[in-house]
Motif scaffolding. Structure first.
Motif, PDB file in Angstrom:
ATOM      1  N   GLU A  85       3.422   7.466  19.649  1.00 17.00           N
ATOM      2  CA  GLU A  85       2.697   6.025  19.232  1.00 17.00           C
ATOM      3  C   GLU A  85       1.348   6.197  19.340  1.00 17.00           C
ATOM      4  O   GLU A  85       0.385   5.406  18.464  1.00 17.00           O
ATOM      5  N   GLU A  86       0.714   6.309  20.142  1.00 15.73           N
ATOM      6  CA  GLU A  86      -1.047   6.792  20.342  1.00 15.73           C
ATOM      7  C   GLU A  86      -1.796   8.201  19.491  1.00 15.73           C
ATOM      8  O   GLU A  86      -2.637   7.259  18.051  1.00 15.73           O
ATOM      9  N   ALA A  87      -0.409   8.554  18.797  1.00 20.37           N
ATOM     10  CA  ALA A  87      -1.100   9.508  17.589  1.00 20.37           C
ATOM     11  C   ALA A  87      -1.191   8.738  16.451  1.00 20.37           C
ATOM     12  O   ALA A  87      -2.060   8.936  15.562  1.00 20.37           O
ATOM     13  N   ALA A  88      -0.115   7.852  16.287  1.00 17.96           N
ATOM     14  CA  ALA A  88       0.559   7.204  15.330  1.00 17.96           C
ATOM     15  C   ALA A  88      -1.117   5.970  15.121  1.00 17.96           C
ATOM     16  O   ALA A  88      -0.948   5.636  13.817  1.00 17.96           O
ATOM     17  N   ARG A  89      -1.235   5.355  15.975  1.00 16.01           N
ATOM     18  CA  ARG A  89      -1.773   4.182  16.072  1.00 16.01           C
ATOM     19  C   ARG A  89      -3.320   4.991  15.564  1.00 16.01           C
ATOM     20  O   ARG A  89      -3.956   4.449  14.442  1.00 16.01           O
ATOM     21  N   ALA A  90      -3.700   6.089  16.214  1.00 10.84           N
ATOM     22  CA  ALA A  90      -5.143   6.331  14.875  1.00 10.84           C
ATOM     23  C   ALA A  90      -4.843   6.729  14.060  1.00 10.84           C
ATOM     24  O   ALA A  90      -6.416   6.719  12.875  1.00 10.84           O
ATOM     25  N   ALA A  91      -3.762   7.277  13.639  1.00 10.60           N
ATOM     26  CA  ALA A  91      -3.882   7.974  12.243  1.00 10.60           C
ATOM     27  C   ALA A  91      -3.314   6.224  10.905  1.00 10.60           C
ATOM     28  O   ALA A  91      -3.092   6.355   9.579  1.00 10.60           O
ATOM     29  N   ALA A  92      -3.318   4.790  11.834  1.00 14.86           N
ATOM     30  CA  ALA A  92      -2.669   4.406  10.804  1.00 14.86           C
ATOM     31  C   ALA A  92      -1.489   4.247  10.570  1.00 14.86           C
ATOM     32  O   ALA A  92      -1.158   3.763   9.418  1.00 14.86           O
ATOM     33  N   TYR A  93      -0.548   4.837  10.879  1.00 14.61           N
ATOM     34  CA  TYR A  93       0.338   4.638  10.805  1.00 14.61           C
ATOM     35  C   TYR A  93       1.740   3.664  12.118  1.00 14.61           C
ATOM     36  O   TYR A  93       0.957   3.155  13.137  1.00 14.61           O
ATOM     37  N   ALA A 133      14.475   3.408   6.395  1.00 15.71           N
ATOM     38  CA  ALA A 133      13.429   2.813   6.455  1.00 15.71           C
ATOM     39  C   ALA A 133      11.981   3.869   6.044  1.00 15.71           C
ATOM     40  O   ALA A 133      10.822   3.062   5.815  1.00 15.71           O
ATOM     41  N   GLY A 134      12.269   5.203   5.653  1.00 17.31           N
ATOM     42  CA  GLY A 134      11.190   5.910   4.728  1.00 17.31           C
ATOM     43  C   GLY A 134      10.511   6.122   5.902  1.00 17.31           C
ATOM     44  O   GLY A 134      10.692   5.989   7.107  1.00 17.31           O
ATOM     45  N   GLY A 135       9.027   6.647   5.614  1.00 15.40           N
ATOM     46  CA  GLY A 135       7.841   7.673   6.065  1.00 15.40           C
ATOM     47  C   GLY A 135       8.634   9.009   6.894  1.00 15.40           C
ATOM     48  O   GLY A 135       9.608   9.310   5.767  1.00 15.40           O
ATOM     49  N   GLY A 136       8.511   9.133   7.844  1.00 15.71           N
ATOM     50  CA  GLY A 136       8.344  10.924   8.285  1.00 15.71           C
ATOM     51  C   GLY A 136       9.659  10.239   9.730  1.00 15.71           C
ATOM     52  O   GLY A 136      10.089   8.885  10.432  1.00 15.71           O
ATOM     53  N   LEU A 172       0.857  -0.668  -0.068  1.00 14.00           N
ATOM     54  CA  LEU A 172      -0.279  -0.082  -0.069  1.00 14.00           C
ATOM     55  C   LEU A 172       0.894   1.055  -0.043  1.00 14.00           C
ATOM     56  O   LEU A 172       0.374   2.371  -0.953  1.00 14.00           O
ATOM     57  N   ALA A 173       2.070   0.698   0.589  1.00 12.01           N
ATOM     58  CA  ALA A 173       2.700   2.615   0.940  1.00 12.01           C
ATOM     59  C   ALA A 173       3.701   2.162  -0.648  1.00 12.01           C
ATOM     60  O   ALA A 173       3.746   3.520  -0.870  1.00 12.01           O
ATOM     61  N   LEU A 174       3.083   1.827  -1.590  1.00  6.94           N
ATOM     62  CA  LEU A 174       4.335   1.643  -2.243  1.00  6.94           C
ATOM     63  C   LEU A 174       3.461   2.210  -3.488  1.00  6.94           C
ATOM     64  O   LEU A 174       3.633   3.039  -4.329  1.00  6.94           O
ATOM     65  N   ALA A 175       1.805   1.902  -3.258  1.00  6.43           N
ATOM     66  CA  ALA A 175       1.487   2.028  -3.754  1.00  6.43           C
ATOM     67  C   ALA A 175       0.896   3.610  -3.810  1.00  6.43           C
ATOM     68  O   ALA A 175       0.614   4.614  -4.818  1.00  6.43           O
ATOM     69  N   ALA A 210       4.662   5.133   8.262  1.00  7.79           N
ATOM     70  CA  ALA A 210       5.405   4.888   9.148  1.00  7.79           C
ATOM     71  C   ALA A 210       6.211   6.439   9.499  1.00  7.79           C
ATOM     72  O   ALA A 210       6.752   7.118   8.632  1.00  7.79           O
ATOM     73  N   VAL A 211       6.833   6.163  10.528  1.00  7.08           N
ATOM     74  CA  VAL A 211       7.457   6.802  11.623  1.00  7.08           C
ATOM     75  C   VAL A 211       8.689   6.335  12.245  1.00  7.08           C
ATOM     76  O   VAL A 211       8.198   5.100  12.748  1.00  7.08           O
ATOM     77  N   THR A 212       9.831   7.290  12.298  1.00  8.43           N
ATOM     78  CA  THR A 212      10.640   6.980  13.335  1.00  8.43           C
ATOM     79  C   THR A 212      10.826   7.613  13.978  1.00  8.43           C
ATOM     80  O   THR A 212      11.522   8.988  13.919  1.00  8.43           O
ATOM     81  N   VAL A 213      11.332   7.340  15.800  1.00  6.73           N
ATOM     82  CA  VAL A 213      11.485   8.364  16.280  1.00  6.73           C
ATOM     83  C   VAL A 213      13.237   7.687  16.739  1.00  6.73           C
ATOM     84  O   VAL A 213      13.585   6.725  17.155  1.00  6.73           O
ATOM     85  N   LEU A 214      13.284   8.747  17.248  1.00 10.49           N
ATOM     86  CA  LEU A 214      15.478   8.930  17.100  1.00 10.49           C
ATOM     87  C   LEU A 214      14.917   9.451  18.995  1.00 10.49           C
ATOM     88  O   LEU A 214      14.884  10.285  18.901  1.00 10.49           O
TER      89      LEU A 214
END
Length: 350
Positions: free
Chosen positions: A98-106, A131-134, A68-71, A77-81
């Protein structure tokens, strides 16, 4: 003669394990074409569509989040450093993201910055970029600050930072709490009780010489024309607070102590108890952060409530807007922290 395994197709893939690139190779097309087919895009020749669907059926391909991401041309996805995942503030920011990302299906990944060494930071930043995303960087320490500076141009990123010394430019997507104002208010509270001055047990300043919390404390003392005792460096946890508390407990003129976080305050309270100095009868103690245990200490701790979880949610919301193209990139502070007055502060002894 060997038996045929119905779970394995002629290409050697277990059914359902094939990737979108396997389908593309079997059909003789690009993976972008496969993405368009499985997402029903109209701009695909019927003969090509049939060939792709045949490969999908042959390989037992199942569309997943990566496909789906490729399409869609982007990764959900996001990565937290971060250099720390256990301190209350850091962990709460991660929880909010994590809470906000889960609600947005990330999905959320965590990259731990084990060192502030430039080479080590660069490797971790590159791994997150691959890893892609933000990317969200918790920049409360040297490793986090260096990571934020090392993020490649063009990669969507939001920094969770200390209170800036001045308003940042609009091209810096940062979020922060107003620690300077919070320290100012809690110091004013202690002075209003009648204390001649307020001693300060400081957390490390990892991004500049003077942290926002130290700046707010000094401002309140200056406005009240109160003496400014030298800050005592306490580190991050109860052990450092205990050492600082033992030092301050030996000085009978000390009647009010502000701690840079609640964990430091735990150590200070223990040191004062061991020295026979009652709280708040002889010494008032205030903390910072309103960690969950602060309300259940004896005495319960006066502190400043910081919404770290809300800060994590705000960081993701800002990044989500950038990734979805629905919000401008703009730095913004969170609401002013709240002073929570409990049992550990009172008037100084007569």
């Amino acid at each position: 003669m060997t038996g045929h395994n119905p779970g394995v197709n002629v290409t050697g893939h277990t059914r359902g394990s094939a990737s979108i690139r396997d389908v593309a190779a079997a059909a003789g097309v690009s993976y972008q074409t496969v993405s368009r087919v499985i997402n029903g895009h109209p701009s695909v020749k019927e003969s090509t569509r049939e060939r792709v669907l045949a490969a999908v059926d042959e390989l037992g391909f199942r569309r997943n989040a990566t496909a789906l991401a490729l399409a869609r041309g982007r990764s959900r996805a996001v990565t937290v450093l971060t250099a720390n995942t256990t301190h209350y503030g850091y962990a709460s920011i991660l929880q909010g993201v994590e809470e906000a990302a889960r609600a947005a299906a990330y999905s959320v990944g965590v990259g731990v910055l084990e060192s502030a060494d430039e080479a080590a930071v660069t490797v971790e930043v590159q791994r997150a970029a691959d890893a892609g995303g933000g990317l969200i960087v918790i920049a409360y320490d040297p490793a986090g600050v260096r990571a934020l500076e090392a993020v490649p141009a063009g990669l969507p990123v939001v920094g969770v930072v200390e209170t800036p010394a001045s308003a940042p430019t609009g091209d810096r997507p940062w979020v922060w709490t107003d620690d300077r104002e919070a320290a100012y208010e809690v110091t004013r509270h202690l002075l209003s009780l009648g204390h001649r001055t307020v001693h300060y047990v400081a957390i490390p300043s990892n991004t500049r010489r003077t942290s926002a919390r130290t700046g707010g404390w000094r401002r309140a003392l200056k406005e009240a024309d109160a003496p400014e005792p030298p800050p005592v460096q306490g580190g991050w946890g109860p052990t450092g607070g205990h050492a600082a508390g033992r030092e301050l407990a030996r000085d009978p003129s000390v009647t009010a102590i502000l701690c840079g976080n609640d964990d430091l305050a735990v150590g200070v309270l223990r040191a004062l108890h061991e020295a026979g100095r009652s709280v708040p009868g002889e010494v008032s103690v205030a903390g910072f952060d309103d960690a969950p245990h602060s309300a259940y200490l004896t005495p319960s701790l006066t502190t400043v409530r910081l919404d770290f979880t809300g800060l994590g949610r705000a960081a993701f919301a800002l990044l989500h807007g950038v990734l979805e193209g629905s919000a401008p990139i703009a730095p913004r502070p969170l609401s002013v922290p709240e002073l929570v007055v409990r049992e550990s502060t009172g008037r100084p002894p007569a």
